[in-house]
Design a protein around this motif. Structure first.
Motif, PDB file in Angstrom:
ATOM      1  N   LEU A  47      13.585   0.186 -14.798  1.00  0.00           N
ATOM      2  CA  LEU A  47      12.188   0.330 -15.168  1.00  0.00           C
ATOM      3  C   LEU A  47      11.927   1.774 -15.562  1.00  0.00           C
ATOM      4  O   LEU A  47      12.643   2.678 -15.151  1.00  0.00           O
ATOM      5  CB  LEU A  47      11.265  -0.039 -14.004  1.00  0.00           C
ATOM      6  N   GLN A  48      10.880   1.981 -16.342  1.00  0.00           N
ATOM      7  CA  GLN A  48      10.416   3.324 -16.649  1.00  0.00           C
ATOM      8  C   GLN A  48       9.020   3.518 -16.080  1.00  0.00           C
ATOM      9  O   GLN A  48       8.203   2.604 -16.097  1.00  0.00           O
ATOM     10  CB  GLN A  48      10.371   3.547 -18.170  1.00  0.00           C
ATOM     11  N   LEU A  49       8.786   4.702 -15.574  1.00  0.00           N
ATOM     12  CA  LEU A  49       7.464   5.058 -15.069  1.00  0.00           C
ATOM     13  C   LEU A  49       6.953   6.270 -15.829  1.00  0.00           C
ATOM     14  O   LEU A  49       7.721   7.161 -16.168  1.00  0.00           O
ATOM     15  CB  LEU A  49       7.526   5.398 -13.576  1.00  0.00           C
ATOM     16  N   PRO A  50       5.649   6.326 -16.073  1.00  0.00           N
ATOM     17  CA  PRO A  50       5.080   7.503 -16.737  1.00  0.00           C
ATOM     18  C   PRO A  50       4.947   8.662 -15.758  1.00  0.00           C
ATOM     19  O   PRO A  50       4.980   8.476 -14.540  1.00  0.00           O
ATOM     20  CB  PRO A  50       3.696   7.015 -17.192  1.00  0.00           C
ATOM     21  N   VAL A  51       4.807   9.857 -16.284  1.00  0.00           N
ATOM     22  CA  VAL A  51       4.591  11.033 -15.427  1.00  0.00           C
ATOM     23  C   VAL A  51       3.095  11.100 -15.134  1.00  0.00           C
ATOM     24  O   VAL A  51       2.362  11.944 -15.641  1.00  0.00           O
ATOM     25  CB  VAL A  51       5.105  12.310 -16.112  1.00  0.00           C
ATOM     26  N   ASP A  52       2.651  10.163 -14.316  1.00  0.00           N
ATOM     27  CA  ASP A  52       1.231   9.946 -14.064  1.00  0.00           C
ATOM     28  C   ASP A  52       1.075   9.533 -12.602  1.00  0.00           C
ATOM     29  O   ASP A  52       1.500   8.448 -12.206  1.00  0.00           O
ATOM     30  CB  ASP A  52       0.728   8.842 -15.004  1.00  0.00           C
ATOM     31  N   TYR A  53       0.490  10.405 -11.777  1.00  0.00           N
ATOM     32  CA  TYR A  53       0.373  10.146 -10.350  1.00  0.00           C
ATOM     33  C   TYR A  53      -0.269   8.801 -10.039  1.00  0.00           C
ATOM     34  O   TYR A  53       0.237   8.015  -9.227  1.00  0.00           O
ATOM     35  CB  TYR A  53      -0.463  11.249  -9.674  1.00  0.00           C
ATOM     36  N   ARG A  54      -1.422   8.536 -10.658  1.00  0.00           N
ATOM     37  CA  ARG A  54      -2.159   7.321 -10.333  1.00  0.00           C
ATOM     38  C   ARG A  54      -1.415   6.067 -10.750  1.00  0.00           C
ATOM     39  O   ARG A  54      -1.371   5.076 -10.007  1.00  0.00           O
ATOM     40  CB  ARG A  54      -3.556   7.377 -10.965  1.00  0.00           C
ATOM     41  N   GLU A  55      -0.838   6.105 -11.932  1.00  0.00           N
ATOM     42  CA  GLU A  55      -0.072   4.951 -12.411  1.00  0.00           C
ATOM     43  C   GLU A  55       1.155   4.714 -11.534  1.00  0.00           C
ATOM     44  O   GLU A  55       1.488   3.573 -11.201  1.00  0.00           O
ATOM     45  CB  GLU A  55       0.339   5.173 -13.866  1.00  0.00           C
ATOM     46  N   VAL A  56       1.828   5.791 -11.182  1.00  0.00           N
ATOM     47  CA  VAL A  56       3.009   5.679 -10.327  1.00  0.00           C
ATOM     48  C   VAL A  56       2.646   5.070  -8.977  1.00  0.00           C
ATOM     49  O   VAL A  56       3.350   4.188  -8.462  1.00  0.00           O
ATOM     50  CB  VAL A  56       3.673   7.060 -10.140  1.00  0.00           C
ATOM     51  N   LYS A  57       1.546   5.517  -8.405  1.00  0.00           N
ATOM     52  CA  LYS A  57       1.130   5.005  -7.093  1.00  0.00           C
ATOM     53  C   LYS A  57       0.888   3.498  -7.143  1.00  0.00           C
ATOM     54  O   LYS A  57       1.311   2.753  -6.247  1.00  0.00           O
ATOM     55  CB  LYS A  57      -0.132   5.729  -6.637  1.00  0.00           C
ATOM     56  N   GLN A  58       0.221   3.038  -8.186  1.00  0.00           N
ATOM     57  CA  GLN A  58      -0.067   1.616  -8.321  1.00  0.00           C
ATOM     58  C   GLN A  58       1.205   0.808  -8.566  1.00  0.00           C
ATOM     59  O   GLN A  58       1.427  -0.243  -7.950  1.00  0.00           O
ATOM     60  CB  GLN A  58      -1.056   1.389  -9.465  1.00  0.00           C
ATOM     61  N   ARG A  59       2.057   1.315  -9.450  1.00  0.00           N
ATOM     62  CA  ARG A  59       3.234   0.538  -9.833  1.00  0.00           C
ATOM     63  C   ARG A  59       4.287   0.494  -8.736  1.00  0.00           C
ATOM     64  O   ARG A  59       4.940  -0.535  -8.542  1.00  0.00           O
ATOM     65  CB  ARG A  59       3.813   1.095 -11.136  1.00  0.00           C
ATOM     66  N   VAL A  60       4.463   1.588  -8.011  1.00  0.00           N
ATOM     67  CA  VAL A  60       5.427   1.570  -6.906  1.00  0.00           C
ATOM     68  C   VAL A  60       4.980   0.570  -5.842  1.00  0.00           C
ATOM     69  O   VAL A  60       5.791  -0.191  -5.304  1.00  0.00           O
ATOM     70  CB  VAL A  60       5.608   2.984  -6.309  1.00  0.00           C
ATOM     71  N   ALA A  61       3.680   0.553  -5.559  1.00  0.00           N
ATOM     72  CA  ALA A  61       3.160  -0.409  -4.576  1.00  0.00           C
ATOM     73  C   ALA A  61       3.382  -1.846  -5.054  1.00  0.00           C
ATOM     74  O   ALA A  61       3.769  -2.720  -4.266  1.00  0.00           O
ATOM     75  CB  ALA A  61       1.676  -0.150  -4.332  1.00  0.00           C
ATOM     76  N   ARG A  62       3.144  -2.102  -6.356  1.00  0.00           N
ATOM     77  CA  ARG A  62       3.341  -3.447  -6.887  1.00  0.00           C
ATOM     78  C   ARG A  62       4.808  -3.854  -6.857  1.00  0.00           C
ATOM     79  O   ARG A  62       5.137  -5.020  -6.601  1.00  0.00           O
ATOM     80  CB  ARG A  62       2.799  -3.539  -8.318  1.00  0.00           C
ATOM     81  N   ILE A  63       5.688  -2.904  -7.151  1.00  0.00           N
ATOM     82  CA  ILE A  63       7.125  -3.195  -7.132  1.00  0.00           C
ATOM     83  C   ILE A  63       7.546  -3.687  -5.759  1.00  0.00           C
ATOM     84  O   ILE A  63       8.249  -4.687  -5.619  1.00  0.00           O
ATOM     85  CB  ILE A  63       7.931  -1.945  -7.542  1.00  0.00           C
ATOM     86  N   TRP A  64       7.075  -2.964  -4.733  1.00  0.00           N
ATOM     87  CA  TRP A  64       7.438  -3.367  -3.378  1.00  0.00           C
ATOM     88  C   TRP A  64       6.835  -4.704  -2.987  1.00  0.00           C
ATOM     89  O   TRP A  64       7.486  -5.518  -2.337  1.00  0.00           O
ATOM     90  CB  TRP A  64       7.019  -2.278  -2.391  1.00  0.00           C
ATOM     91  N   LYS A  65       5.592  -4.937  -3.381  1.00  0.00           N
ATOM     92  CA  LYS A  65       4.919  -6.170  -2.994  1.00  0.00           C
ATOM     93  C   LYS A  65       5.456  -7.365  -3.767  1.00  0.00           C
ATOM     94  O   LYS A  65       5.715  -8.422  -3.193  1.00  0.00           O
ATOM     95  CB  LYS A  65       3.413  -6.028  -3.234  1.00  0.00           C
ATOM     96  N   ASP A  66       5.623  -7.213  -5.074  1.00  0.00           N
ATOM     97  CA  ASP A  66       5.970  -8.352  -5.927  1.00  0.00           C
ATOM     98  C   ASP A  66       7.473  -8.594  -6.029  1.00  0.00           C
ATOM     99  O   ASP A  66       7.929  -9.732  -6.011  1.00  0.00           O
ATOM    100  CB  ASP A  66       5.394  -8.152  -7.333  1.00  0.00           C
TER     101      ASP A  66
END
Length: 253
Positions: free
Chosen positions: A78-97
């Motif tokens: 996966l790729q993540l943007p250099v964006d604190y808020r986006e990273v926080k949301q996506r990391v949480a979703r990765i773990w949950k989903d």
């Protein structure tokens, strides 16, 4: 990549599958310090493209190489943007989903001359703005989180064992307090301490994508071996506790 702590109710000698996610912190549009006054010039565009290739090229190489281990491993990227808020949301979703067992974060350190394996991540000190100019409130990742979370994988042991000709590997206890470190802290938090962050230097004639891809393959193999050792140790402790009639969670008082 994020690793969940192995706490099976009953250990099986048959190896279970490891689901791996390789999270790449990159942006095809902008990086801190690259855009001056909102105006891009040719030099800045080349720097952005160069940074993007550092992440994408070795990732493609590793996908071609595979992990080459004897464990049943599913490699996802996966790729993540250099964006604190986006990273926080996506990391949480990765773990949950997706519920991964092992996730390795890979970031680029432009000043690095070696590959660094980050042992831990810190909760405070995130003062630098991301690509959108955002800074975490009070420089904190999680307000109620511990000051430091360490990886369950011994990065020092991995760095000592890993050997790739032409590539220097070292371990570090300071991941830099930027988006890579921020994402790592979140993964360590969600993953109960089982995660890894690899900081790599920029690509160069001395470190082409093929060599970096091979180095990442070797490092991840060593990390998987560390996890297997932890599982075997947990099994031994569980069997010893059971033989004494003690609960597996600890000793009787």
């Amino acid at each position: 990549m994020v690793v969940r702590r192995f706490c099976p109710p009953a250990f099986s000698h048959k190896k279970s599958a490891l689901s791996i996610l390789w999270l790449c912190l990159t942006s095809p549009y902008a990086m801190p310090g690259i855009v001056s006054g909102g105006i891009w010039n040719d030099r800045e565009r080349k720097r952005v493209l160069s940074y993007t290739r550092v992440i994408l090229s070795p990732r493609q190489e590793l996908s071609k190489l595979g992990l080459g281990s004897d464990m049943d491993v599913e490699l996802q990227t996966l790729q993540l943007p250099v964006d604190y808020r986006e990273v926080k949301q996506r990391v949480a979703r990765i773990w949950k989903d997706l519920q991964p067992q092992f996730v390795v974060h890979v970031g680029v350190d432009p000043a690095a001359k070696a590959i660094f394996l980050e042992q831990c991540s810190k909760n405070r000190g995130y003062r630098d703005a991301d690509i959108r100019g955002f800074r975490p409130e009070c420089g904190v990742c999680l307000p109620d989180g511990p000051e430091v979370i360490a990886s369950e994988v011994s990065m020092k042991a991995v760095s000592r064992r890993a050997a790739v000709q032409g590539v220097e590997v070292a371990f570090s206890r300071d991941a830099g307090r930027y988006v890579c470190d921020y994402a790592y802290y979140l993964s360590l938090h969600h993953g109960n301490g089982c995660a890894a962050l690899i900081h790599v230097p920029p690509l160069s004639p001395r470190l082409p994508a093929s060599l970096l891809g091979k180095a990442l393959q070797v490092l991840i193999q060593e990390m998987l071996e560390e996890i297997e050792k932890g599982r075997a140790q947990n099994q031994k402790l569980s069997l010893c506790s059971s033989s004494r009639g003690e609960p597996t969670g600890g000793l009787l008082h």
